[in-house]
Design a protein around this motif. Sequence first.
Motif, PDB file in Angstrom:
ATOM      1  N   LEU A  20       0.791  -1.236   0.000  1.00 44.53           N
ATOM      2  CA  LEU A  20       0.000   0.000   0.000  1.00 44.53           C
ATOM      3  C   LEU A  20       0.825   1.289   0.000  1.00 44.53           C
ATOM      4  N   PRO A  21       1.902   1.389   0.799  1.00 43.72           N
ATOM      5  CA  PRO A  21       2.693   2.625   0.747  1.00 43.72           C
ATOM      6  C   PRO A  21       3.231   2.861  -0.664  1.00 43.72           C
ATOM      7  N   GLY A  22       3.077   4.090  -1.156  1.00 43.14           N
ATOM      8  CA  GLY A  22       3.506   4.411  -2.509  1.00 43.14           C
ATOM      9  C   GLY A  22       2.359   4.414  -3.502  1.00 43.14           C
ATOM     10  N   LYS A  23       1.238   3.778  -3.120  1.00 40.11           N
ATOM     11  CA  LYS A  23       0.067   3.819  -3.984  1.00 40.11           C
ATOM     12  C   LYS A  23      -0.739   5.082  -3.680  1.00 40.11           C
ATOM     13  N   ILE A  34      -0.120   7.241  -0.267  1.00 34.17           N
ATOM     14  CA  ILE A  34      -0.130   6.591   1.042  1.00 34.17           C
ATOM     15  C   ILE A  34       1.317   6.400   1.502  1.00 34.17           C
ATOM     16  N   THR A  35       1.605   6.762   2.753  1.00 34.14           N
ATOM     17  CA  THR A  35       2.972   6.642   3.265  1.00 34.14           C
ATOM     18  C   THR A  35       3.091   5.665   4.429  1.00 34.14           C
ATOM     19  N   ILE A 139      10.191   0.175   1.695  1.00 36.99           N
ATOM     20  CA  ILE A 139       9.284  -0.024   2.824  1.00 36.99           C
ATOM     21  C   ILE A 139      10.059  -0.520   4.042  1.00 36.99           C
ATOM     22  N   LYS A 140       9.721   0.050   5.183  1.00 39.24           N
ATOM     23  CA  LYS A 140      10.249  -0.459   6.440  1.00 39.24           C
ATOM     24  C   LYS A 140       9.084  -0.864   7.342  1.00 39.24           C
ATOM     25  N   THR A 141       9.396  -1.647   8.367  1.00 43.21           N
ATOM     26  CA  THR A 141       8.353  -2.096   9.283  1.00 43.21           C
ATOM     27  C   THR A 141       8.736  -1.750  10.713  1.00 43.21           C
ATOM     28  N   SER A 142       7.725  -1.743  11.587  1.00 45.06           N
ATOM     29  CA  SER A 142       7.961  -1.551  13.019  1.00 45.06           C
ATOM     30  C   SER A 142       6.708  -2.049  13.739  1.00 45.06           C
ATOM     31  N   PRO A 143       6.765  -2.164  15.064  1.00 41.31           N
ATOM     32  CA  PRO A 143       5.550  -2.530  15.803  1.00 41.31           C
ATOM     33  C   PRO A 143       4.481  -1.462  15.636  1.00 41.31           C
ATOM     34  N   ARG A 144       3.243  -1.851  15.886  1.00 40.55           N
ATOM     35  CA  ARG A 144       2.139  -0.912  15.729  1.00 40.55           C
ATOM     36  C   ARG A 144       2.097   0.114  16.861  1.00 40.55           C
ATOM     37  N   ILE A 145       1.416   1.215  16.599  1.00 40.36           N
ATOM     38  CA  ILE A 145       1.377   2.337  17.532  1.00 40.36           C
ATOM     39  C   ILE A 145       0.102   2.321  18.378  1.00 40.36           C
ATOM     40  N   GLY A 146       0.267   2.644  19.661  1.00 40.22           N
ATOM     41  CA  GLY A 146      -0.899   2.889  20.501  1.00 40.22           C
ATOM     42  C   GLY A 146      -1.778   1.691  20.797  1.00 40.22           C
ATOM     43  N   GLU A 152       1.309  -9.002  24.710  1.00 38.39           N
ATOM     44  CA  GLU A 152       2.093  -9.865  23.825  1.00 38.39           C
ATOM     45  C   GLU A 152       1.234 -10.995  23.276  1.00 38.39           C
ATOM     46  N   PRO A 153       1.547 -11.536  22.078  1.00 33.72           N
ATOM     47  CA  PRO A 153       2.645 -11.111  21.209  1.00 33.72           C
ATOM     48  C   PRO A 153       2.275  -9.940  20.301  1.00 33.72           C
ATOM     49  N   TRP A 154       1.054  -9.406  20.449  1.00 41.91           N
ATOM     50  CA  TRP A 154       0.528  -8.464  19.451  1.00 41.91           C
ATOM     51  C   TRP A 154       1.265  -7.134  19.430  1.00 41.91           C
ATOM     52  N   VAL A 155       1.672  -6.630  20.623  1.00 39.95           N
ATOM     53  CA  VAL A 155       2.336  -5.325  20.645  1.00 39.95           C
ATOM     54  C   VAL A 155       3.676  -5.360  19.922  1.00 39.95           C
ATOM     55  N   SER A 156       4.244  -6.570  19.753  1.00 45.95           N
ATOM     56  CA  SER A 156       5.564  -6.687  19.133  1.00 45.95           C
ATOM     57  C   SER A 156       5.514  -7.038  17.644  1.00 45.95           C
ATOM     58  N   LYS A 157       4.354  -7.383  17.149  1.00 48.07           N
ATOM     59  CA  LYS A 157       4.244  -7.765  15.739  1.00 48.07           C
ATOM     60  C   LYS A 157       4.651  -6.588  14.832  1.00 48.07           C
ATOM     61  N   PRO A 158       5.546  -6.834  13.885  1.00 48.88           N
ATOM     62  CA  PRO A 158       5.987  -5.752  12.982  1.00 48.88           C
ATOM     63  C   PRO A 158       4.979  -5.519  11.869  1.00 48.88           C
ATOM     64  N   TRP A 159       3.789  -5.067  12.251  1.00 47.29           N
ATOM     65  CA  TRP A 159       2.686  -4.946  11.300  1.00 47.29           C
ATOM     66  C   TRP A 159       2.398  -3.496  10.918  1.00 47.29           C
ATOM     67  N   ARG A 160       3.399  -2.620  11.114  1.00 42.70           N
ATOM     68  CA  ARG A 160       3.290  -1.241  10.644  1.00 42.70           C
ATOM     69  C   ARG A 160       4.244  -1.111   9.460  1.00 42.70           C
ATOM     70  N   PHE A 161       3.753  -0.592   8.374  1.00 40.61           N
ATOM     71  CA  PHE A 161       4.549  -0.508   7.147  1.00 40.61           C
ATOM     72  C   PHE A 161       4.599   0.941   6.697  1.00 40.61           C
ATOM     73  N   PHE A 162       5.817   1.482   6.480  1.00 37.63           N
ATOM     74  CA  PHE A 162       5.901   2.882   6.090  1.00 37.63           C
ATOM     75  C   PHE A 162       7.068   3.114   5.114  1.00 37.63           C
ATOM     76  N   ILE A 163       6.986   4.211   4.407  1.00 40.18           N
ATOM     77  CA  ILE A 163       7.989   4.571   3.411  1.00 40.18           C
ATOM     78  C   ILE A 163       9.189   5.229   4.080  1.00 40.18           C
ATOM     79  N   THR A 164      10.377   4.876   3.616  1.00 41.81           N
ATOM     80  CA  THR A 164      11.566   5.601   4.056  1.00 41.81           C
ATOM     81  C   THR A 164      12.124   6.364   2.852  1.00 41.81           C
ATOM     82  N   PRO A 165      12.653   7.540   3.069  1.00 43.63           N
ATOM     83  CA  PRO A 165      13.183   8.362   1.979  1.00 43.63           C
ATOM     84  C   PRO A 165      14.298   7.641   1.229  1.00 43.63           C
TER      85      PRO A 165
END
Length: 165
Positions: A20-23, A34-35, A139-146, A152-165
């Motif tokens: 999705l990021p980049g579309k 979408i970023t 695209i980079k990933t990280s744990p989800r926000i908020g 656990e284990p949900w707070v640690s899942k790398p299910w956030r996807f975002f664009i890096t310059p």
Amino acid sequence: MKRLDLAFFQRDVLTVCPELPGKFLVINHTPYMITEVEAYRGEEDMACHAKKGRTERTEVMYRCGGHIYVYLIYGMYWMFNLVTGPKDIPQAALIRGIEGFNGPGKLTRYLKINKSFYGENVCASDRIWLTEGEQHVTIKTSPRIGIDYAGEPWVSKPWRFFITP
DNA sequence: TCATTGATTTCA
DNA sequence: GAAATCAATGAT
């Protein structure tokens, strides 16, 4: 630009989200890139609103991909989600970032997204849809926000996807 | 870090 | 019905 069809959204949310990021999200014929997105996947995902089963609010997530799930949080901010996956499997991609302004609350306020978009289908609507991105992005990933409440284990899942310059 | 804000959910 | 909850933001 090519409009994304039903087949794109009817795949697993963890397959759709990294793409999705980049579309471009096109609202009233204006494209926004979408970023940043987050994946919410099924009743077993304690960070997903569908964790307690189907309710009036989350019903749309049980439909097939392409539908829009919009909800109000903290009494002030509309969150914009794209439903993914097959029918009866609650999955959604939360759109957290659009190029030009960061923050999911800001983008929905700026784009005037509200409950009138709830249940809309981006494959059939004439005011909102998605198109292929033209730009090559990383695209980079990280744990989800908020979602600390999910545990656990949900707070640690790398299910956030975002664009890096 | 705290106030804001109101629909949804939970408890009675 | 009433009370607590909350995928956030902006001001302090």
